[in-house]
Design a protein around this motif. Structure first.
Motif, PDB file in Angstrom:
ATOM      1  N   GLU A   6       0.841  -1.203   0.000  1.00  0.00           N
ATOM      2  CA  GLU A   6       0.000   0.000   0.000  1.00  0.00           C
ATOM      3  C   GLU A   6       0.871   1.245   0.000  1.00  0.00           C
ATOM      4  O   GLU A   6       1.813   1.361   0.791  1.00  0.00           O
ATOM      5  CB  GLU A   6      -0.923   0.011   1.218  1.00  0.00           C
ATOM      6  CG  GLU A   6      -1.875   1.199   1.246  1.00  0.00           C
ATOM      7  CD  GLU A   6      -2.818   1.155   2.422  1.00  0.00           C
ATOM      8  OE1 GLU A   6      -2.635   1.981   3.353  1.00  0.00           O
ATOM      9  OE2 GLU A   6      -3.715   0.296   2.422  1.00  0.00           O
ATOM     10  N   GLN A   7       0.543   2.167  -0.880  1.00  0.00           N
ATOM     11  CA  GLN A   7       1.274   3.431  -0.969  1.00  0.00           C
ATOM     12  C   GLN A   7       1.050   4.262   0.281  1.00  0.00           C
ATOM     13  O   GLN A   7      -0.046   4.294   0.846  1.00  0.00           O
ATOM     14  CB  GLN A   7       0.795   4.197  -2.196  1.00  0.00           C
ATOM     15  CG  GLN A   7       1.496   5.517  -2.440  1.00  0.00           C
ATOM     16  CD  GLN A   7       1.022   6.181  -3.724  1.00  0.00           C
ATOM     17  OE1 GLN A   7       0.546   5.500  -4.630  1.00  0.00           O
ATOM     18  NE2 GLN A   7       1.144   7.493  -3.800  1.00  0.00           N
ATOM     19  N   GLY A   8       2.105   4.918   0.729  1.00  0.00           N
ATOM     20  CA  GLY A   8       1.997   5.858   1.825  1.00  0.00           C
ATOM     21  C   GLY A   8       1.926   7.278   1.292  1.00  0.00           C
ATOM     22  O   GLY A   8       1.268   7.555   0.290  1.00  0.00           O
ATOM     23  N   GLU A  14       6.870   3.270  -3.952  1.00  0.00           N
ATOM     24  CA  GLU A  14       8.221   2.915  -4.362  1.00  0.00           C
ATOM     25  C   GLU A  14       8.664   1.568  -3.797  1.00  0.00           C
ATOM     26  O   GLU A  14       9.828   1.219  -3.897  1.00  0.00           O
ATOM     27  CB  GLU A  14       9.188   4.035  -3.959  1.00  0.00           C
ATOM     28  CG  GLU A  14       8.922   5.318  -4.727  1.00  0.00           C
ATOM     29  CD  GLU A  14       9.677   6.528  -4.195  1.00  0.00           C
ATOM     30  OE1 GLU A  14       9.795   7.511  -4.953  1.00  0.00           O
ATOM     31  OE2 GLU A  14      10.137   6.503  -3.036  1.00  0.00           O
ATOM     32  N   ASP A  15       7.730   0.809  -3.209  1.00  0.00           N
ATOM     33  CA  ASP A  15       7.987  -0.580  -2.815  1.00  0.00           C
ATOM     34  C   ASP A  15       7.665  -1.505  -3.984  1.00  0.00           C
ATOM     35  O   ASP A  15       6.811  -1.196  -4.827  1.00  0.00           O
ATOM     36  CB  ASP A  15       7.094  -0.993  -1.641  1.00  0.00           C
ATOM     37  CG  ASP A  15       7.532  -0.411  -0.315  1.00  0.00           C
ATOM     38  OD1 ASP A  15       8.548   0.305  -0.274  1.00  0.00           O
ATOM     39  OD2 ASP A  15       6.826  -0.670   0.684  1.00  0.00           O
ATOM     40  N   VAL A 229      -1.250  -4.553   7.027  1.00  0.00           N
ATOM     41  CA  VAL A 229      -1.056  -3.167   6.592  1.00  0.00           C
ATOM     42  C   VAL A 229      -2.102  -2.263   7.243  1.00  0.00           C
ATOM     43  O   VAL A 229      -1.785  -1.140   7.680  1.00  0.00           O
ATOM     44  CB  VAL A 229      -1.108  -3.069   5.060  1.00  0.00           C
ATOM     45  CG1 VAL A 229      -1.075  -1.611   4.606  1.00  0.00           C
ATOM     46  CG2 VAL A 229       0.064  -3.827   4.434  1.00  0.00           C
ATOM     47  N   ALA A 230      -3.335  -2.734   7.339  1.00  0.00           N
ATOM     48  CA  ALA A 230      -4.370  -1.936   7.993  1.00  0.00           C
ATOM     49  C   ALA A 230      -4.024  -1.684   9.456  1.00  0.00           C
ATOM     50  O   ALA A 230      -4.303  -0.603  10.001  1.00  0.00           O
ATOM     51  CB  ALA A 230      -5.723  -2.645   7.873  1.00  0.00           C
ATOM     52  N   TRP A 231      -3.428  -2.671  10.123  1.00  0.00           N
ATOM     53  CA  TRP A 231      -2.992  -2.497  11.513  1.00  0.00           C
ATOM     54  C   TRP A 231      -1.922  -1.407  11.602  1.00  0.00           C
ATOM     55  O   TRP A 231      -1.968  -0.549  12.492  1.00  0.00           O
ATOM     56  CB  TRP A 231      -2.478  -3.830  12.040  1.00  0.00           C
ATOM     57  CG  TRP A 231      -2.062  -3.849  13.479  1.00  0.00           C
ATOM     58  CD1 TRP A 231      -2.369  -2.937  14.443  1.00  0.00           C
ATOM     59  CD2 TRP A 231      -1.265  -4.856  14.116  1.00  0.00           C
ATOM     60  NE1 TRP A 231      -1.794  -3.303  15.644  1.00  0.00           N
ATOM     61  CE2 TRP A 231      -1.127  -4.473  15.469  1.00  0.00           C
ATOM     62  CE3 TRP A 231      -0.668  -6.036  13.673  1.00  0.00           C
ATOM     63  CZ2 TRP A 231      -0.398  -5.233  16.373  1.00  0.00           C
ATOM     64  CZ3 TRP A 231       0.048  -6.798  14.590  1.00  0.00           C
ATOM     65  CH2 TRP A 231       0.189  -6.398  15.916  1.00  0.00           C
TER      66      TRP A 231
END
Length: 265
Positions: A6-8, A14-15, A229-231
């Motif tokens: 997931e993009q931040g 960029e991952d 990722v949601a956590w």
């Protein structure tokens, strides 16, 4: 295997995450600081795409080389792809962190069920490898040299520049193939171990918020990568971050080669 990315904050994720039947990898591009001349016309997303493609090709070869050789070849391939148009001696040239896992080369480990091998890994800079042994033990491997630069955080851009890809500093994948041979490498203690690879955007569950790795693995195994990722996002909203982006790109891939790991005890 399963994964999530997931993009931040920022204009692009960029991952990168890729997996085959007998290998998996994550790559985390290092976002360029504002107003810094990297000497490269291509950028971070371009670099991580080429590193990912080069590593996939090396890991998928009929006779794959040692992991450090695979990464060095991928860095060299990306270096050639610049086409002589960039200043690759610039210490601010685009770079990335990397984690790779695959079954240990050779036959099954002694005493292991038929066909099972230990998990071999490589990690360069601040990605993390989680290993869930069949005994229920969960161990984390990372390369924390970037956390041990002189003076402590917050680091200045000049301090990071002076210590990137240097003896006594830290090493990243970018334009220096030698960096691959400075990576942290190892193998799981037992055959058939479960594993997870994650970028620092997910590892902050432990690094920033203090959750035990064993709890993180249990959650990942029970709820899956998207929920992990949601956590992370929920913790960022609730507790903030000590340094860096409030919401970093967050990527994790998890699975096992061969039979799954035993249930935690």
């Amino acid at each position: 295997m399963s994964f999530a990315s997931e993009q931040g904050q920022g204009p692009a994720n960029e991952d990168r995450v890729c997996a085959g039947s007998d290998w998996a990898l994550v790559i985390d591009g290092a976002t360029a600081p504002p107003a810094v001349d990297s000497g490269c016309r291509h950028g971070v997303s371009w670099l991580v795409d080429r590193l990912c493609g080069g590593l996939v090709a090396e890991l998928s070869a009929e006779r794959p080389a040692p992991l450090a050789d695979c990464l060095a070849a991928a860095i060299e391939s990306a270096r050639r792809a610049h086409g002589g148009t960039c200043d690759l001696d610039n210490p601010d040239s685009p770079s990335a962190t990397v984690a790779v896992a695959r079954p240990e080369p050779g036959g099954p480990a002694s005493g292991a069920p038929t066909g099972e091998r230990r998990v071999e890994y490589l990690v360069l800079a601040d990605c993390t490898v989680l290993l869930a042994e069949r005994s229920g033990e969960v161990a984390a491997a990372t390369d924390d040299r970037v956390e041990r630069l002189p003076g402590g955080r917050p680091y200045s851009a000049g301090l990071v520049r002076a210590h990137r890809n240097t003896e006594g500093g830290f090493w990243v994948a970018g334009a220096v193939p030698e960096a691959a041979y400075r990576a942290v490498t190892g193998v799981s203690r037992t055959a058939g171990a479960g594993f997870a690879l994650m970028t620092d955007g997910c590892a902050r569950l432990a690094d920033h918020y203090g959750h035990p790795w064993r709890r993180i693995w249990r959650f990942l195994e029970a709820e899956g990568p998207d929920s992990l990722v949601a956590w992370v996002r929920a913790e960022e909203e609730r507790r903030g971050v000590a340094h860096g982006k409030r919401h970093d790109d967050a990527t994790v891939v998890a699975g096992a080669f061969g039979a799954p790991a035993a249930e935690p005890v």
